[in-house]
Scaffold this active site. Structure first.
Site, PDB file in Angstrom:
ATOM      1  N   HIS A 161       0.813  -1.224   0.000  1.00 40.16           N
ATOM      2  CA  HIS A 161       0.000   0.000   0.000  1.00 40.16           C
ATOM      3  C   HIS A 161       0.850   1.281   0.000  1.00 40.16           C
ATOM      4  O   HIS A 161       0.722   2.105  -0.911  1.00 40.16           O
ATOM      5  CB  HIS A 161      -1.009  -0.035   1.154  1.00 40.16           C
ATOM      6  CG  HIS A 161      -1.590   1.294   1.508  1.00 40.16           C
ATOM      7  ND1 HIS A 161      -2.423   1.991   0.653  1.00 40.16           N
ATOM      8  CD2 HIS A 161      -1.436   2.073   2.613  1.00 40.16           C
ATOM      9  CE1 HIS A 161      -2.755   3.141   1.231  1.00 40.16           C
ATOM     10  NE2 HIS A 161      -2.165   3.212   2.408  1.00 40.16           N
TER      11      HIS A 161
ATOM     12  N   HIS B 247       4.172   6.777   5.207  1.00 47.00           N
ATOM     13  CA  HIS B 247       3.033   7.493   5.792  1.00 47.00           C
ATOM     14  C   HIS B 247       2.238   6.726   6.845  1.00 47.00           C
ATOM     15  O   HIS B 247       1.593   7.318   7.686  1.00 47.00           O
ATOM     16  CB  HIS B 247       2.097   8.027   4.698  1.00 47.00           C
ATOM     17  CG  HIS B 247       1.156   6.994   4.140  1.00 47.00           C
ATOM     18  ND1 HIS B 247       1.464   6.205   3.063  1.00 47.00           N
ATOM     19  CD2 HIS B 247      -0.091   6.622   4.518  1.00 47.00           C
ATOM     20  CE1 HIS B 247       0.453   5.404   2.797  1.00 47.00           C
ATOM     21  NE2 HIS B 247      -0.519   5.630   3.667  1.00 47.00           N
TER      22      HIS B 247
ATOM     23  N   GLU C   6       1.532   5.430  12.595  1.00 43.67           N
ATOM     24  CA  GLU C   6       0.191   5.031  13.022  1.00 43.67           C
ATOM     25  C   GLU C   6       0.076   3.511  13.215  1.00 43.67           C
ATOM     26  O   GLU C   6      -0.547   3.064  14.163  1.00 43.67           O
ATOM     27  CB  GLU C   6      -0.831   5.516  11.972  1.00 43.67           C
ATOM     28  CG  GLU C   6      -2.286   5.335  12.345  1.00 43.67           C
ATOM     29  CD  GLU C   6      -2.742   6.220  13.511  1.00 43.67           C
ATOM     30  OE1 GLU C   6      -1.903   6.981  14.042  1.00 43.67           O
ATOM     31  OE2 GLU C   6      -3.912   6.121  13.898  1.00 43.67           O
ATOM     32  N   ASP C   7       0.656   2.763  12.319  1.00 42.95           N
ATOM     33  CA  ASP C   7       0.367   1.319  12.299  1.00 42.95           C
ATOM     34  C   ASP C   7       1.508   0.393  12.711  1.00 42.95           C
ATOM     35  O   ASP C   7       1.356  -0.828  12.665  1.00 42.95           O
ATOM     36  CB  ASP C   7      -0.082   0.901  10.884  1.00 42.95           C
ATOM     37  CG  ASP C   7      -1.404   1.550  10.499  1.00 42.95           C
ATOM     38  OD1 ASP C   7      -2.118   2.001  11.408  1.00 42.95           O
ATOM     39  OD2 ASP C   7      -1.714   1.598   9.301  1.00 42.95           O
TER      40      ASP C   7
ATOM     41  N   ASP D 135      -3.078   8.550  -0.758  1.00 51.45           N
ATOM     42  CA  ASP D 135      -3.417   7.473   0.178  1.00 51.45           C
ATOM     43  C   ASP D 135      -4.880   7.078  -0.015  1.00 51.45           C
ATOM     44  O   ASP D 135      -5.232   5.914  -0.186  1.00 51.45           O
ATOM     45  CB  ASP D 135      -3.177   7.995   1.607  1.00 51.45           C
ATOM     46  CG  ASP D 135      -3.578   7.012   2.689  1.00 51.45           C
ATOM     47  OD1 ASP D 135      -3.334   5.809   2.508  1.00 51.45           O
ATOM     48  OD2 ASP D 135      -4.117   7.464   3.729  1.00 51.45           O
TER      49      ASP D 135
END
Ligand code: MN
Length: 394
Positions: A48, A72, A76-77, A139
């Protein structure tokens, strides 16, 4: 998925001075950070951010933006931290990744239309560096392209609604029409499946009964311009189901009353050529009153410039025609992104060199065009809905 060297080569092709080292480090860092995470499609999650970076290279953005695309989702992940990113990729990239992360965190929770408008304003205000917004839009575009892999219909709907209410209008606001069109189209398909089906079927029936009129109208327009010594690229397409549906809603008409479902673009070298082409077209075919717009003398607020008119004639149909120069064309499709690319690498907008597929006018960046064919002129694309690929009705 783009391989590491392919991605770096794509950037190098338009920005030879790009920091290759940094891009390589970002690729490896992101791949390791996302590890064995998977997407709904079953692909490695890592595919992704790489696809997002690929979309950003299509816009010819600078290496820091590409690195941000690659990184990016890491804060967050994954266990990656802001400090780590800053140490490895410098303050600018860290700031950009942080900006995208913040936008992701405040996303959603927008139920009413009013909230959506507030959220759009908020997003714009948050993005003091426009590159944050460009990464966020890329995104979202990749997430929409892979929306069908998500099994939960409520989740698909929520994402599509958010795209229709927030991201598509935002892309329009900053003049990125190609992004806007694709985002709105995929969202429409998800949110109004019956309308989408019915309009698509009508378009097919029409094509079966009348044949594909687009190449005929292109030939009419090309002949008129060539006979009068104007060098022009003409592309045309059926309007998208989404834009047809929107027209039907706005004017409270059914599909049958909607006469103009084809649109054409004429791209010429200079502004005098634009007006000469317009004059020739209006002399040859009657124009439809109330449909003429001159966004060259009065540009839209987002900087969009083009002439729009509707005439009754080419291929014996009522068609919408947009006339503009190559420069306007590049800016019309990529808006702020085109300005940014020009500012940082001095590269021309992708559109300037490549007018797009002849029969669906997607640019090279949004399709896998057969670039190998002869030149940078229009070539058929591989998009499923493109009429160049449709079996011709005889
Ligand atoms: Mn993402």
């Amino acid at each position: 998925m783009l391989r590491q060297y392919e991605l770096v080569e794509k950037v190098k092709a338009y920005d030879p001075d790009a920091d290759e080292e940094m891009l390589n480090r970002a690729y490896v860092f992101s791949m390791r950070a996302h590890g064995t995470q998977l997407r709904a499609s079953g692909d490695p999650y890592f595919s992704h951010p790489i696809e997002v970076a690929g979309i950003l290279t299509d816009l010819k953005l600078d290496a820091e933006t590409i690195a941000t695309g690659i990184l990016h989702d890491t804060i967050e992940d994954t266990v990656a931290t802001q400090d780590q990113i800053e140490r490895l990729f410098g303050r600018n990239v860290a700031r950009l990744v942080d900006g995208v992360t913040k936008l992701s965190r405040i996303e959603a929770q927008t139920e009413s239309e009013r909230a959506a408008e507030n959220f759009r304003k908020f997003l714009l205000a948050m993005s003091d560096d426009i590159r944050v917004l460009l990464v966020k839009l890329a995104d979202r575009l990749h997430n929409m392209r892979t929306l069908h892999f998500i099994k939960n219909p409520d989740k698909r709907r929520r994402i599509a609604k958010e795209t229709a209410e927030i991201y598509a209008p935002l892309a329009e606001r900053i003049g990125m029409y190609e992004f806007k069109d694709e985002l709105a189209e995929i969202a429409f398909r998800e949110l109004e499946p019956l309308a989408f089906e019915s309009i698509t079927r009508r378009l097919e029936q029409l094509r079966e009964s009348a044949g594909d009129l687009i190449p005929l109208a292109i030939a009419d327009l090309e002949e008129l311009l060539a006979d009068n010594g104007i060098r022009a690229t003409v592309v045309g397409r059926e309007k998208t189901p989404h834009s047809i549906w929107k027209k039907m809603q706005e004017h409270h008409v059914g599909f049958e009353q909607l006469s103009d479902i084809m649109a054409f673009r004429i791209i010429v070298d200079s502004i005098p050529d634009v007006y000469q082409a317009l004059g020739l077209i209006h002399q040859r075919w009657p124009m439809v009153p109330g449909r003429f717009k001159d966004y060259i003398s009065t540009p839209k607020r987002n900087g969009y410039r083009s002439i729009h008119t509707t005439v009754i004639g080419p291929a014996k149909r009522r068609v919408e025609i947009q006339i503009r120069t190559h420069e306007m064309h590049g800016q019309a499709e990529y808006g702020l992104a085109a300005h940014w690319a020009y500012k940082t690498n001095g590269t021309a907008s992708p559109r300037e060199n490549y007018p797009g597929c002849r029969t669906c006018w997607r640019s090279s960046t949004m399709i896998q065009a057969r670039r190998s064919s002869s030149s940078t002129r229009s070539s058929p694309c591989t998009r499923t809905r493109c009429s160049a690929l449709r079996p011709k009705a005889s």
